[in-house]
Design a protein around this motif. Structure first.
Motif, PDB file in Angstrom:
ATOM      1  N   ALA A  60       0.869  -1.188   0.000  1.00 35.25           N
ATOM      2  CA  ALA A  60       0.000   0.000   0.000  1.00 35.25           C
ATOM      3  C   ALA A  60       0.895   1.223   0.000  1.00 35.25           C
ATOM      4  O   ALA A  60       1.948   1.213   0.642  1.00 35.25           O
ATOM      5  N   PRO A  61       0.519   2.272  -0.707  1.00 35.58           N
ATOM      6  CA  PRO A  61       1.337   3.491  -0.686  1.00 35.58           C
ATOM      7  C   PRO A  61       1.250   4.166   0.675  1.00 35.58           C
ATOM      8  O   PRO A  61       0.168   4.298   1.244  1.00 35.58           O
ATOM      9  N   ILE A  62       2.396   4.563   1.201  1.00 32.93           N
ATOM     10  CA  ILE A  62       2.408   5.255   2.496  1.00 32.93           C
ATOM     11  C   ILE A  62       3.024   6.655   2.368  1.00 32.93           C
ATOM     12  O   ILE A  62       3.339   7.296   3.359  1.00 32.93           O
ATOM     13  N   SER A  63       3.202   7.098   1.124  1.00 35.19           N
ATOM     14  CA  SER A  63       3.572   8.487   0.861  1.00 35.19           C
ATOM     15  C   SER A  63       3.076   8.830  -0.540  1.00 35.19           C
ATOM     16  O   SER A  63       2.778   7.925  -1.334  1.00 35.19           O
ATOM     17  N   PHE A  64       2.985  10.116  -0.825  1.00 37.70           N
ATOM     18  CA  PHE A  64       2.413  10.549  -2.097  1.00 37.70           C
ATOM     19  C   PHE A  64       3.150  11.774  -2.611  1.00 37.70           C
ATOM     20  O   PHE A  64       3.790  12.494  -1.854  1.00 37.70           O
ATOM     21  N   SER A  65       3.037  11.988  -3.917  1.00 36.48           N
ATOM     22  CA  SER A  65       3.622  13.180  -4.518  1.00 36.48           C
ATOM     23  C   SER A  65       2.597  14.314  -4.504  1.00 36.48           C
ATOM     24  O   SER A  65       1.421  14.104  -4.823  1.00 36.48           O
ATOM     25  N   ARG A  69      -0.631  14.976 -10.384  1.00 38.24           N
ATOM     26  CA  ARG A  69      -2.083  15.033 -10.196  1.00 38.24           C
ATOM     27  C   ARG A  69      -2.640  13.772  -9.571  1.00 38.24           C
ATOM     28  O   ARG A  69      -3.619  13.810  -8.834  1.00 38.24           O
ATOM     29  N   LYS A  70      -2.035  12.630  -9.882  1.00 38.03           N
ATOM     30  CA  LYS A  70      -2.511  11.360  -9.355  1.00 38.03           C
ATOM     31  C   LYS A  70      -1.759  10.913  -8.108  1.00 38.03           C
ATOM     32  O   LYS A  70      -2.007   9.834  -7.586  1.00 38.03           O
ATOM     33  N   GLY A  71      -0.856  11.733  -7.631  1.00 39.72           N
ATOM     34  CA  GLY A  71      -0.101  11.391  -6.438  1.00 39.72           C
ATOM     35  C   GLY A  71       1.039  10.427  -6.681  1.00 39.72           C
ATOM     36  O   GLY A  71       1.682   9.977  -5.735  1.00 39.72           O
ATOM     37  N   LEU A  72       1.313  10.097  -7.952  1.00 40.29           N
ATOM     38  CA  LEU A  72       2.379   9.153  -8.262  1.00 40.29           C
ATOM     39  C   LEU A  72       3.743   9.801  -8.030  1.00 40.29           C
ATOM     40  O   LEU A  72       3.984  10.934  -8.424  1.00 40.29           O
ATOM     41  N   ARG A  73       4.644   9.046  -7.395  1.00 37.82           N
ATOM     42  CA  ARG A  73       5.980   9.534  -7.107  1.00 37.82           C
ATOM     43  C   ARG A  73       6.945   9.156  -8.227  1.00 37.82           C
ATOM     44  O   ARG A  73       6.612   8.371  -9.110  1.00 37.82           O
ATOM     45  N   TYR A  96      -3.351   6.654  -5.968  1.00 36.78           N
ATOM     46  CA  TYR A  96      -4.188   6.535  -4.773  1.00 36.78           C
ATOM     47  C   TYR A  96      -5.661   6.768  -5.093  1.00 36.78           C
ATOM     48  O   TYR A  96      -6.541   6.370  -4.343  1.00 36.78           O
ATOM     49  N   HIS A  97      -5.956   7.400  -6.240  1.00 30.57           N
ATOM     50  CA  HIS A  97      -7.355   7.586  -6.638  1.00 30.57           C
ATOM     51  C   HIS A  97      -8.040   6.230  -6.833  1.00 30.57           C
ATOM     52  O   HIS A  97      -9.204   6.051  -6.475  1.00 30.57           O
ATOM     53  N   ALA A  98      -7.324   5.280  -7.402  1.00 28.79           N
ATOM     54  CA  ALA A  98      -7.902   3.972  -7.699  1.00 28.79           C
ATOM     55  C   ALA A  98      -7.943   3.065  -6.481  1.00 28.79           C
ATOM     56  O   ALA A  98      -8.657   2.062  -6.473  1.00 28.79           O
ATOM     57  N   LEU A  99      -7.197   3.425  -5.428  1.00 30.00           N
ATOM     58  CA  LEU A  99      -7.075   2.542  -4.268  1.00 30.00           C
ATOM     59  C   LEU A  99      -8.099   2.837  -3.186  1.00 30.00           C
ATOM     60  O   LEU A  99      -8.167   2.111  -2.193  1.00 30.00           O
ATOM     61  N   MET A 100      -8.843   3.897  -3.337  1.00 30.39           N
ATOM     62  CA  MET A 100      -9.894   4.247  -2.370  1.00 30.39           C
ATOM     63  C   MET A 100      -9.327   4.330  -0.956  1.00 30.39           C
ATOM     64  O   MET A 100      -8.422   5.094  -0.707  1.00 30.39           O
TER      65      MET A 100
END
Length: 209
Positions: A60-65, A69-73, A96-100
Motif C-alpha cells: 500500500a502506498p504510504i507516501s504521495f507526490s 495530479r494522481k499522487g504518483l511519485r 491513490y485515486h484507484a485505491l480508495m
C-alpha cells in the motif's frame, strides 16, 4: 525468540492478509497462515507486540507526490517504465485515486507499527514477482488475479512453487501477495527513496524454472 519478517497485503476490512516468515524463509504460524484467512489491523498489531519483527513490507502506498495530479511519485513512474520495458503491465502501479481507502489503512498501520518495527517499506508484490520469475513463467503473474478460470490455476501454481510445504485451507492472491516480499534468503531492501522492493531471484525464480 525468532526474528521475523512481515508482509502485509492491505485491502478492505475483510480483505487484508499478513504473513510472517523467519530468517530462513519458513512461514511462522499466526495471522493468515496456516488457515488462509484475512486478518484485522488489530490482529497484526497484537502479533507485533508478541513477536520480534525486524521489518515489515506493506502493499500500500504510504507516501504521495504533491506535484503529480494522481499522487504518483518518481519511483512509481520509474517502476511503470521498468514493467513496460519488460512486457509487464504499467497499470499494476496504481494511483491513490484507484485505491480508495487502502492508502489510509496503510498509513494508519505504518504509524502504529513504527514504534515496534525497525524498518517499514512499501512493496509491489505483483511487479516483484513478474521481474523475478523466468520469462516462461511471467504469464502466471499476468493471470493469477481475476475471475477467469485460469486465474485459480495460475495462483495455485505460483503458491506451490514458492511454498511447496505450506497447504493453507484457502489460497487467495492477497495471501500470495503478502508472502512475496519476505522470501528467502532474505529480503532485499532498496534505498528508501525508490519506494519499492524486489525479492531475490532465488529461490523464487529457480523454483519455477
Amino acid at each position: 525468540m525468532k526474528f521475523l519478517f512481515l508482509g502485509v497485503d492491505l485491502g478492505g476490512e475483510e480483505n487484508t492478509w499478513a504473513v510472517a516468515v523467519d530468517r530462513e524463509g519458513n512461514p511462522f504460524p499466526g495471522l493468515s497462515l496456516p488457515e488462509g484467512e484475512p486478518v484485522a489491523l488489530a490482529e497484526i498489531l497484537d502479533f507485533i507486540r508478541k513477536n520480534r519483527v525486524l521489518a515489515a513490507a506493506l502493499d500500500a502506498p504510504i507516501s504521495f507526490s504533491l506535484t503529480d495530479r494522481k499522487g504518483l511519485r518518481e519511483a512509481d513512474h520509474r517502476l511503470r517504465e521498468i514493467l513496460r520495458g519488460e512486457g509487464g503491465e504499467p497499470g499494476w502501479v496504481v494511483s491513490y485515486h484507484a485505491l480508495m481507502g487502502i492508502p489510509v489503512r496503510g498509513l494508519l498501520l505504518a504509524e502504529a507499527l513504527a514504534p515496534m518495527v525497525g524498518t517499514i517499506i512499501e512493496t509491489h508484490p505483483r511487479a516483484a514477482l513478474y521481474l523475478a520469475l523466468p520469462q516462461e513463467k511471467k504469464s502466471l503473474v499476468k493471470t493469477y488475479k481475476g475471475l477467469r478460470p485460469e486465474a485459480e490455476a495460475a495462483l495455485r501454481e505460483l503458491w506451490r512453487a514458492l511454498f511447496p510445504e505450506e497447504n493453507p485451507r484457502r489460497i487467495t492472491h492477497g495471501l500470495l501477495d503478502a508472502s512475496v516480499w519476505p522470501l528467502p534468503p532474505g529480503p532485499i531492501i532498496w534505498p528508501r527513496k525508490t519506494s519499492f522492493s524486489f525479492p531475490p531471484p532465488a529461490p523464487a525464480a529457480s523454483a519455477l524454472s
